[in-house]
Design a protein around this motif. Sequence first.
Motif, PDB file in Angstrom:
ATOM      1  N   GLU A   7       0.941  -1.214  -0.076  1.00  0.00           N
ATOM      2  CA  GLU A   7       0.131  -0.034  -0.076  1.00  0.00           C
ATOM      3  C   GLU A   7       0.813   1.289  -0.168  1.00  0.00           C
ATOM      4  N   GLN A   8       2.005   1.324   0.496  1.00  0.00           N
ATOM      5  CA  GLN A   8       2.586   2.345   0.817  1.00  0.00           C
ATOM      6  C   GLN A   8       3.417   2.650  -0.817  1.00  0.00           C
ATOM      7  N   ARG A  10       2.230   1.572  -3.600  1.00  0.00           N
ATOM      8  CA  ARG A  10       0.883   2.348  -4.560  1.00  0.00           C
ATOM      9  C   ARG A  10       0.813   3.727  -4.068  1.00  0.00           C
ATOM     10  N   GLN A  11       0.928   4.000  -3.061  1.00  0.00           N
ATOM     11  CA  GLN A  11       0.742   5.456  -2.581  1.00  0.00           C
ATOM     12  C   GLN A  11       1.619   6.212  -3.044  1.00  0.00           C
ATOM     13  N   LYS A  14       1.642   6.749  -6.775  1.00  0.00           N
ATOM     14  CA  LYS A  14       0.357   7.787  -7.139  1.00  0.00           C
ATOM     15  C   LYS A  14       0.926   9.131  -6.900  1.00  0.00           C
ATOM     16  N   GLU A  15       1.615   9.342  -5.851  1.00  0.00           N
ATOM     17  CA  GLU A  15       2.033  10.752  -5.544  1.00  0.00           C
ATOM     18  C   GLU A  15       3.178  10.890  -6.513  1.00  0.00           C
TER      19      GLU A  15
END
Length: 212
Positions: A7-8, A10-11, A14-15
């Motif tokens: 999840e980190q 993916r985040q 995205k950023e």
Amino acid sequence: MRTGRAEQRRQARKERRDRVEELAAGMTAPDAPLVWGAGWRGKTTAAVICVLFVTLFEHPAGAGLAHPRPGALIQALWTSLVVGFPCCWFALWRVTADRDGVHVRRLWSTRLLPWSTITRVEMRRDGQLEFFGRTPELMAGLFAPPWLSRVARSDRGSRAADTLSAMVLHGDLRPTARVERGPTGTGLAPWIILLGVVLYLAVELLPHWRLA
């Protein structure tokens, strides 16, 4: 644990995409090729390495010009070339973007990565740019690593990666001119050989300068 790390990542991706798109929104296609190369820090580092080598290194017995022994002479020249490699890398690396793609200076020549073969450009932890795409992954450049960039308050490497990524995604943002050939296509090898010979001669002649 693995889910949290995924999840980190993916985040973070995205950023990064949002940051690249925000940069692209304010960009216009440059009229001339964009060039990233060694700054004063890289050139200073190379100069310091050269000075330390010349002042601290002692040739093995029989490596002098007056009465050389082949084995010792080869060893001394080889050591000078080995030192010349990082010095040239620090001082002469270059990445150039033009309308055809990204020109990356390598050991023997400058390699062209066409825009169509690149999908994204990332900044690595060691300060190099990493190119992803339909060709084997390629590392280029030598910016300050992220931790040093934070200390120096400079994001030059990350900015270069974001700029190149924006040009990959938006063809209308790429430079409209082609880079001129000639010195641009020269690799690092000739400079390494030249610097290696200069370093060897400097070490050889330094005792005579001191005596004079």
